[in-house]
Design a protein around this motif. Sequence first.
Motif, PDB file in Angstrom:
ATOM      1  N   ASP A  97       6.056  -8.889   9.775  1.00 14.49           N
ATOM      2  CA  ASP A  97       6.954  -8.512  10.557  1.00 14.49           C
ATOM      3  C   ASP A  97       8.455  -8.031   9.830  1.00 14.49           C
ATOM      4  O   ASP A  97       9.104  -8.613   9.466  1.00 14.49           O
ATOM      5  N   VAL A  98       8.163  -6.509   9.772  1.00 17.54           N
ATOM      6  CA  VAL A  98       9.381  -5.936   9.137  1.00 17.54           C
ATOM      7  C   VAL A  98       9.853  -4.532   9.699  1.00 17.54           C
ATOM      8  O   VAL A  98       9.211  -3.578  10.049  1.00 17.54           O
ATOM      9  N   PRO A  99      10.955  -5.144  10.709  1.00 16.22           N
ATOM     10  CA  PRO A  99      11.345  -3.897  11.467  1.00 16.22           C
ATOM     11  C   PRO A  99      11.672  -2.546  10.819  1.00 16.22           C
ATOM     12  O   PRO A  99      11.610  -1.646  11.630  1.00 16.22           O
ATOM     13  N   ASN A 100      12.124  -2.699   9.687  1.00 19.99           N
ATOM     14  CA  ASN A 100      12.434  -1.434   8.963  1.00 19.99           C
ATOM     15  C   ASN A 100      11.138  -0.392   8.745  1.00 19.99           C
ATOM     16  O   ASN A 100      11.101   0.636   8.129  1.00 19.99           O
ATOM     17  N   ALA A 101      10.060  -0.880   8.822  1.00 22.31           N
ATOM     18  CA  ALA A 101       8.695  -0.301   8.804  1.00 22.31           C
ATOM     19  C   ALA A 101       8.437   0.571   9.924  1.00 22.31           C
ATOM     20  O   ALA A 101       8.282   0.066  10.961  1.00 22.31           O
ATOM     21  N   THR A 102       8.668   1.973   9.895  1.00 22.16           N
ATOM     22  CA  THR A 102       8.491   2.694  10.987  1.00 22.16           C
ATOM     23  C   THR A 102       7.207   3.526  10.951  1.00 22.16           C
ATOM     24  O   THR A 102       7.166   4.624  12.039  1.00 22.16           O
ATOM     25  N   ILE A 103       6.377   3.693  10.024  1.00 20.52           N
ATOM     26  CA  ILE A 103       5.400   4.604  10.101  1.00 20.52           C
ATOM     27  C   ILE A 103       4.081   4.041   9.472  1.00 20.52           C
ATOM     28  O   ILE A 103       4.301   3.301   8.308  1.00 20.52           O
ATOM     29  N   MET A 104       2.917   4.283  10.000  1.00 21.01           N
ATOM     30  CA  MET A 104       1.850   3.855   9.515  1.00 21.01           C
ATOM     31  C   MET A 104       0.554   4.923   9.384  1.00 21.01           C
ATOM     32  O   MET A 104       0.452   5.534  10.444  1.00 21.01           O
ATOM     33  N   ILE A 105       0.079   4.917   8.262  1.00 19.03           N
ATOM     34  CA  ILE A 105      -1.319   5.737   8.281  1.00 19.03           C
ATOM     35  C   ILE A 105      -2.464   4.956   8.174  1.00 19.03           C
ATOM     36  O   ILE A 105      -2.384   4.114   7.288  1.00 19.03           O
ATOM     37  N   VAL A 106      -3.252   5.228   8.965  1.00 18.65           N
ATOM     38  CA  VAL A 106      -4.433   4.343   8.953  1.00 18.65           C
ATOM     39  C   VAL A 106      -5.583   5.402   8.610  1.00 18.65           C
ATOM     40  O   VAL A 106      -5.925   6.402   9.200  1.00 18.65           O
ATOM     41  N   GLN A 107      -6.208   5.001   7.192  1.00 16.44           N
ATOM     42  CA  GLN A 107      -7.174   6.020   7.023  1.00 16.44           C
ATOM     43  C   GLN A 107      -8.628   5.957   7.421  1.00 16.44           C
ATOM     44  O   GLN A 107      -8.912   4.564   7.560  1.00 16.44           O
ATOM     45  N   ALA A 135      -0.398  16.662   5.666  1.00 15.83           N
ATOM     46  CA  ALA A 135       0.939  16.798   6.508  1.00 15.83           C
ATOM     47  C   ALA A 135       1.140  15.374   7.156  1.00 15.83           C
ATOM     48  O   ALA A 135       2.320  15.185   7.187  1.00 15.83           O
ATOM     49  N   ALA A 136       0.042  14.529   7.060  1.00 20.19           N
ATOM     50  CA  ALA A 136       0.533  13.196   7.643  1.00 20.19           C
ATOM     51  C   ALA A 136       1.310  12.339   6.540  1.00 20.19           C
ATOM     52  O   ALA A 136       2.326  11.763   6.840  1.00 20.19           O
ATOM     53  N   TYR A 137       0.879  12.702   5.340  1.00 23.88           N
ATOM     54  CA  TYR A 137       1.698  12.007   4.156  1.00 23.88           C
ATOM     55  C   TYR A 137       2.980  12.670   3.925  1.00 23.88           C
ATOM     56  O   TYR A 137       3.924  11.952   3.706  1.00 23.88           O
ATOM     57  N   SER A 138       3.206  14.028   4.300  1.00 22.42           N
ATOM     58  CA  SER A 138       4.523  14.665   4.207  1.00 22.42           C
ATOM     59  C   SER A 138       5.386  13.832   5.278  1.00 22.42           C
ATOM     60  O   SER A 138       6.570  13.684   5.045  1.00 22.42           O
ATOM     61  N   ARG A 139       4.889  13.669   6.388  1.00 19.62           N
ATOM     62  CA  ARG A 139       5.653  13.183   7.484  1.00 19.62           C
ATOM     63  C   ARG A 139       6.198  11.637   6.859  1.00 19.62           C
ATOM     64  O   ARG A 139       7.327  11.113   7.242  1.00 19.62           O
ATOM     65  N   LEU A 140       5.105  11.147   6.426  1.00 16.76           N
ATOM     66  CA  LEU A 140       5.578   9.530   6.115  1.00 16.76           C
ATOM     67  C   LEU A 140       6.478   9.382   4.750  1.00 16.76           C
ATOM     68  O   LEU A 140       7.321   8.774   5.018  1.00 16.76           O
ATOM     69  N   ARG A 141       6.654  10.711   3.943  1.00 15.95           N
ATOM     70  CA  ARG A 141       7.359  10.620   2.682  1.00 15.95           C
ATOM     71  C   ARG A 141       8.796  10.898   3.554  1.00 15.95           C
ATOM     72  O   ARG A 141       9.743  10.407   3.035  1.00 15.95           O
ATOM     73  N   LYS A 142       9.075  11.604   4.508  1.00 18.24           N
ATOM     74  CA  LYS A 142      10.171  11.784   5.318  1.00 18.24           C
ATOM     75  C   LYS A 142      10.822  10.676   5.783  1.00 18.24           C
ATOM     76  O   LYS A 142      11.842  10.384   5.516  1.00 18.24           O
ATOM     77  N   HIS A 143      10.014   9.697   6.264  1.00 19.26           N
ATOM     78  CA  HIS A 143      10.467   8.629   6.662  1.00 19.26           C
ATOM     79  C   HIS A 143      10.961   7.507   5.585  1.00 19.26           C
ATOM     80  O   HIS A 143      12.129   7.014   5.701  1.00 19.26           O
ATOM     81  N   LEU A 144      10.291   7.777   4.410  1.00 10.81           N
ATOM     82  CA  LEU A 144      10.680   6.931   3.380  1.00 10.81           C
ATOM     83  C   LEU A 144      12.137   7.640   2.785  1.00 10.81           C
ATOM     84  O   LEU A 144      12.789   6.783   2.384  1.00 10.81           O
ATOM     85  N   TYR A 197       5.894   5.628  14.431  1.00  8.76           N
ATOM     86  CA  TYR A 197       4.703   6.331  14.594  1.00  8.76           C
ATOM     87  C   TYR A 197       3.566   5.714  13.757  1.00  8.76           C
ATOM     88  O   TYR A 197       3.676   4.997  12.780  1.00  8.76           O
ATOM     89  N   CYS A 198       2.370   6.083  14.347  1.00 12.99           N
ATOM     90  CA  CYS A 198       1.116   5.633  13.740  1.00 12.99           C
ATOM     91  C   CYS A 198       0.176   7.050  13.730  1.00 12.99           C
ATOM     92  O   CYS A 198      -0.144   7.736  14.647  1.00 12.99           O
TER      93      CYS A 198
END
Length: 711
Positions: A576-586, A488-497, A611-612
């Motif tokens: 510093d990349v302002p367009n990066a809006t989501i991070m997943i930490v494994q 679910a976390a990765y599908s959230r991430l793909r939505k941002h992409l 989101y993080c």
Amino acid sequence: MTTVGVRLPLGFGGRPHGRSPRGLSAAPPSRRLGAADAGEWPRPRTFPRAEELERPVDVLPGVGPAVKKKLERLGLETVGDLLLHRPFRYEEPVPEVRIADLQADVDVAIAGDVLTTSTRRRGRLQMLTARISDGTATVSATWFNQPWLERQLQPGTAVRIRGRQGRYGFDVRSFDIGEGEATADFAPVYPASEDITAKKVRELVGAALPRALSDPLPADLKQNEALPERVDAVWALHRPRSLGEAEVGRRRLAFDELLLLQIWLARRRREREAEVAPALGPPGELVGRYRSVLPFQLTEHQKRAIAELDADLERSVPMQRLLQGEVGSGKTVVALYALLRAVEAGKQGALMAPTETLAEQHFLTVEEPCSLLGVTCALLTSSSAKRERDLAPHADIVVGTHALIQEGVEFRDLAVAVVDEQHRFGVEQRKALTEGRSPHVLHMTATPIPRTLALTVYGDLAVSEISRPPADRKPIKTAWVAEDRSAAAYSRLRKHLDAGRQAYVVCPLIEESETTQARAAEVEAERLQKAELRGYRVGLLHGRLRPSERRELMARFKARDLDVLVATTVIEVGVDVPNATIMIVQEADRFGLAQLHQLRGRVGRGAEQSYCLLISRAREDLTEPAVERLEALVRTNDGFELAEVDLDIRGSGQLLGTRQSGLTDLRFAHLRKDRSLLERARAIADELVDAEGPLSDEVEQAFAGRDLSAA
Ligand code: ADP
Ligand code: MG
């Protein structure tokens, strides 16, 4: 009950078993905690000289080469080390009962003689049972996996045992054979290691306890601060009659620790104030233009930090200021201001960063406004070519890594030095930047340090804080996701992409070499590319990339040629990349709190909601500190609050980033609990800074070889 001449009542009469806990010779010197005047009772004329505490542990009975080695592994090399070996808890008091009165599942102590012993196996457990009688009844006491004890428990041996009556008889928690003290109320429990038992440590500490100890604190100081004699404090630490007494002892030793540190810091501060830096006068025209070319208004916090450093720069005492601020709070803007102050005075500024990535990043940030202002600026790292290397030191502003301080780099006229992420540099490196010249120095850190700790570790620095980021930022939303829901976390991430945003995936932390970490990241990136991130453009950032590769990768990510950056902790700072809006930490549970907070700061750098997502094993499988860390991150974005939490979880000041300084190896002081003690120590240190004699000797000794001139 034993009493010793004019010495104070030992006060152990309350012990239920009425047995003296130790022989006469080991009686404590006074036991008058809280009373400071030494005049009332004759003190021994001969104090052991300080050197006696420095004697190796093997002067103590029962310490041969083998035990000595084991103690060394616990960091216990001298008699003094043993005396300052802090118990991590004390046994609670329990009543001593007659064996006939034993009840199940109640903690008690019993005393009696061994009748018989036997051993047997129960699965993997080896059980040793001793029948014990006190004349009222007999009981079977059981020890697990300590078969060698059978020899010591010969029939007729008198024992005292603490524990509780359980299913297989009396479960032994601690015991004394003969004149032991392990079963006493408030018996200290020491951190043991696999090869040396807490019991052995307790015995050795007992043997090390001195009858007298030199005490460097002036008597009136002890009186005023209600501190006991040092020797009493040491006794109270190891042989308290109550938890309150143990605490009074701890507090005195904590005070000593803090006082020595604060005196030392006060001396450093004074030495530095004797140095001379170029006074830069009031702010001029160049920085005025700088403010006007910035595409935004400075925040109130930035303005305040600037005003503070302006005041420093007007003086000829070298500035030593720490600028603390959240990742993305806008420290670099302030740093460039400081550098330009040097330039407008016809001098140079240098900015030193701990990694090439970070140095390059800073260079890119600084270059643009500089070119608008007609200020020359150069980058100097270890991968710079010879020509660049020769030219760079002539620029108005030089940005670089520690290459800046390597031999042969001669600045024209360095007036302001900024050290970014200063805790990542060794003391020597920081020193080298200022060696032989005394520029004004601005230290920057994104690792927020609680005020108390800042006082301790950076006691001789002035501190500016930027505690609020520029206003248009939305606070990052953080969620903690159990591993089985990572899809679910990765599908959230793909939505941002899919919405045109970019993302980071942080690989699990491997506590091995950078090479191992890099290899694991490669494998993980490949896996993700085939699975969760199929069809997206994935880049891989790790510590083994060559600088040119890394530069290219970062440029591509910035230019949106890549959708996702799979990375190790090398992205912790600087990216510093302002367009990066989501991070997943494994496997987020493996990271430290400060580290996770830093990582999280890579998103939320633009106006978009960021989101993080912290992925970890199931909550039940995590240690309690890991749960606390993750919960804290979900709860707040405030780095200062997180730093306080971190301090609480760790108990002492071992925060990420201050560890190297060695200053936070505080054994007795608890920075949160002892805040007022710290403040007293700091105030008193100012008065005692010139004191000579034993106190001064201790300061020198404690910090011999440590030079934290830029700590
Ligand atoms: P830090 O060094 O503290 O991590 P930076 O100085 O790199 O933060 O700033 C992060 C981002 O915020 C940069 O893109 C910078 O241009 C921007 N920024 C800094 N100050 C302000 C401000 N006052 N208003 C708006 N944006 C700002
Ligand atoms: Mg920065």
